[in-house]
Design a protein around this motif. Structure first.
Motif, PDB file in Angstrom:
ATOM      1  N   ASN A 143       0.848  -1.185   0.000  1.00 46.48           N
ATOM      2  CA  ASN A 143       0.000   0.000   0.000  1.00 46.48           C
ATOM      3  C   ASN A 143       0.886   1.238   0.000  1.00 46.48           C
ATOM      4  N   ILE A 144       0.818   2.012  -1.077  1.00 47.04           N
ATOM      5  CA  ILE A 144       1.711   3.152  -1.250  1.00 47.04           C
ATOM      6  C   ILE A 144       1.431   4.249  -0.227  1.00 47.04           C
ATOM      7  N   HIS A 145       0.167   4.476   0.093  1.00 47.80           N
ATOM      8  CA  HIS A 145      -0.163   5.506   1.072  1.00 47.80           C
ATOM      9  C   HIS A 145       0.381   5.125   2.455  1.00 47.80           C
ATOM     10  N   ARG A 146       0.214   3.867   2.832  1.00 48.76           N
ATOM     11  CA  ARG A 146       0.750   3.401   4.112  1.00 48.76           C
ATOM     12  C   ARG A 146       2.276   3.458   4.098  1.00 48.76           C
ATOM     13  N   LEU A 147       2.869   3.034   2.982  1.00 48.54           N
ATOM     14  CA  LEU A 147       4.323   3.027   2.854  1.00 48.54           C
ATOM     15  C   LEU A 147       4.901   4.432   3.031  1.00 48.54           C
ATOM     16  N   ALA A 148       4.188   5.428   2.505  1.00 45.81           N
ATOM     17  CA  ALA A 148       4.688   6.806   2.561  1.00 45.81           C
ATOM     18  C   ALA A 148       4.634   7.389   3.967  1.00 45.81           C
ATOM     19  N   LEU A 149       3.634   6.987   4.758  1.00 47.07           N
ATOM     20  CA  LEU A 149       3.412   7.636   6.050  1.00 47.07           C
ATOM     21  C   LEU A 149       3.824   6.796   7.256  1.00 47.07           C
ATOM     22  N   HIS A 150       4.068   5.512   7.057  1.00 44.61           N
ATOM     23  CA  HIS A 150       4.429   4.665   8.192  1.00 44.61           C
ATOM     24  C   HIS A 150       5.773   5.111   8.784  1.00 44.61           C
ATOM     25  N   PRO A 151       5.871   5.152  10.112  1.00 42.32           N
ATOM     26  CA  PRO A 151       7.130   5.601  10.744  1.00 42.32           C
ATOM     27  C   PRO A 151       8.341   4.763  10.357  1.00 42.32           C
ATOM     28  N   ARG A 152       8.102   3.495   9.983  1.00 43.40           N
ATOM     29  CA  ARG A 152       9.220   2.651   9.536  1.00 43.40           C
ATOM     30  C   ARG A 152       9.324   2.601   8.018  1.00 43.40           C
ATOM     31  N   GLY A 153       8.490   3.379   7.333  1.00 45.16           N
ATOM     32  CA  GLY A 153       8.512   3.423   5.876  1.00 45.16           C
ATOM     33  C   GLY A 153       9.253   4.646   5.373  1.00 45.16           C
ATOM     34  N   LEU A 154       8.737   5.236   4.298  1.00 40.29           N
ATOM     35  CA  LEU A 154       9.414   6.399   3.716  1.00 40.29           C
ATOM     36  C   LEU A 154       9.388   7.604   4.636  1.00 40.29           C
ATOM     37  N   ALA A 155       8.462   7.625   5.591  1.00 42.62           N
ATOM     38  CA  ALA A 155       8.420   8.742   6.537  1.00 42.62           C
ATOM     39  C   ALA A 155       9.738   8.882   7.297  1.00 42.62           C
ATOM     40  N   ALA A 156      10.420   7.762   7.521  1.00 42.41           N
ATOM     41  CA  ALA A 156      11.691   7.803   8.243  1.00 42.41           C
ATOM     42  C   ALA A 156      12.781   8.481   7.420  1.00 42.41           C
ATOM     43  N   LEU A 187      -8.258   3.254   6.018  1.00 43.49           N
ATOM     44  CA  LEU A 187      -6.857   3.542   5.705  1.00 43.49           C
ATOM     45  C   LEU A 187      -6.498   4.963   6.131  1.00 43.49           C
ATOM     46  N   HIS A 188      -7.409   5.901   5.888  1.00 50.95           N
ATOM     47  CA  HIS A 188      -7.182   7.291   6.271  1.00 50.95           C
ATOM     48  C   HIS A 188      -7.016   7.412   7.785  1.00 50.95           C
ATOM     49  N   GLU A 189      -7.879   6.761   8.537  1.00 50.29           N
ATOM     50  CA  GLU A 189      -7.799   6.838   9.994  1.00 50.29           C
ATOM     51  C   GLU A 189      -6.523   6.193  10.519  1.00 50.29           C
ATOM     52  N   GLU A 190      -6.154   5.058   9.901  1.00 45.74           N
ATOM     53  CA  GLU A 190      -4.925   4.372  10.313  1.00 45.74           C
ATOM     54  C   GLU A 190      -3.701   5.257  10.110  1.00 45.74           C
ATOM     55  N   THR A 191      -3.579   5.828   8.909  1.00 46.33           N
ATOM     56  CA  THR A 191      -2.364   6.574   8.587  1.00 46.33           C
ATOM     57  C   THR A 191      -2.324   7.942   9.263  1.00 46.33           C
ATOM     58  N   ARG A 192      -3.477   8.537   9.529  1.00 43.34           N
ATOM     59  CA  ARG A 192      -3.490   9.782  10.295  1.00 43.34           C
ATOM     60  C   ARG A 192      -2.924   9.547  11.687  1.00 43.34           C
ATOM     61  N   ALA A 193      -3.210   8.391  12.248  1.00 44.24           N
ATOM     62  CA  ALA A 193      -2.775   8.087  13.604  1.00 44.24           C
ATOM     63  C   ALA A 193      -1.255   7.919  13.707  1.00 44.24           C
ATOM     64  N   TYR A 194      -0.584   7.649  12.586  1.00 44.11           N
ATOM     65  CA  TYR A 194       0.864   7.486  12.632  1.00 44.11           C
ATOM     66  C   TYR A 194       1.568   8.730  13.157  1.00 44.11           C
ATOM     67  N   GLY A 195       1.048   9.898  12.743  1.00 47.20           N
ATOM     68  CA  GLY A 195       1.776  11.110  13.091  1.00 47.20           C
ATOM     69  C   GLY A 195       0.957  12.141  13.810  1.00 47.20           C
TER      70      GLY A 195
END
Length: 267
Positions: A143-156, A187-195
């Motif tokens: 999932n590209i949106h999750r990959l971009a925002l996950h703390p262990r993904g591209l967000a790092a 998905l929106h709620e999940e990824t908003r919660a990352y940050g």
């Protein structure tokens, strides 16, 4: 496959989509060429829409094809729009066209995603975004949106993470508002919660045109901006839900890095 909206009365669904598009009954009836009284009767269930009426109203409301099928079923009609796997033989011309677009964008990254931002296809240059990331994030379906925002993904790796996060969160919020899709909402709620959601930074309207995403790779910072292309005239549910995100270098150093990388891959 259609969404589970077919269990609700078609009038309720039509009213929901009208309100989601912020249209009054008068505005929609004028656009559809019917009386406000008739539209009111359709929404309250006092009148049953014909197949052609469902198609007319859903076209005026710009309802996604998947949900148009759902409204047709709620009204007692068979779905109109086919949904075929992108890997099916009938979709070979579409796959070939998508591959030409992806290959033609080399040496810059480009990828194809579905309505939930799951990776469907990508060119070789786009593999840069997956390198060195945890296995659980790059295991299909990616999932590209999750990959971009996950703390262990591209967000790092993102140097300007608050700006990037605010832009992506706002983009997903618009999609949720336009479609009401429960999977997108989750998905929106999940990824908003990352940050921490909206507290991460303001969303600037100019970012919708060209927000540079700056990613750190070793001792170098690469800068990208992207464009998203969709297929507005598609008559197949799968094709209508695909989008191409093409990335461009935002500075000369990034462009040179991508060219060198492509040359090294191909000897």
């Amino acid at each position: 496959m259609v969404t589970a909206t077919a269990t609700r009365p078609v009038g309720d669904l039509l009213r929901d989509w009208r309100r989601r598009r912020r249209l009054s009954q008068l505005e929609l009836s004028n656009e559809a060429g019917i009386s406000t009284r008739h539209l009111s009767f359709l929404e309250t269930g006092r009148a049953r829409p014909s197949r052609d009426m469902v198609l007319r109203l859903t076209e005026r409301l710009d309802v996604p094809l998947r949900d148009r099928n759902g409204l047709l079923m709620a009204a007692g009609f068979a779905p109109v729009y086919r949904e075929r796997s992108i890997d099916s033989p009938e979709m070979r011309p579409a796959r070939q066209a998508l591959n030409r677009v992806l290959d033609g964008h080399e040496p810059y990254p480009a990828l194809v995603v579905d309505r939930l931002w799951n990776l469907v296809m990508a060119n070789e240059a786009a593999m840069l975004f997956l390198e060195g990331l945890p296995e659980d994030l790059v295991r299909p379906p990616i999932n590209i949106h999750r990959l971009a925002l996950h703390p262990r993904g591209l967000a790092a790796r993102a140097v300007n993470l608050p700006e990037v996060r605010a832009h992506l969160v706002a983009r997903m919020a618009r999609q949720v508002a336009l479609t009401g899709d429960p999977q997108l909402t989750a998905l929106h709620e999940e990824t908003r919660a990352y940050g921490g959601g909206d507290d991460d930074g303001p969303h600037e309207p100019s970012h919708d045109i060209a927000l540079p995403t700056r990613l750190r790779y070793d001792d170098q910072v690469l800068a990208f901006f992207s464009t998203v292309t969709t297929f507005g005239t598609a008559e197949d549910v799968t094709l209508a839900e695909l989008a191409i995100e093409a990335f461009f270098p935002a500075d000369d150093e990034t462009a040179a890095f991508l060219r060198r990388r492509a040359e090294a891959r191909h000897g």
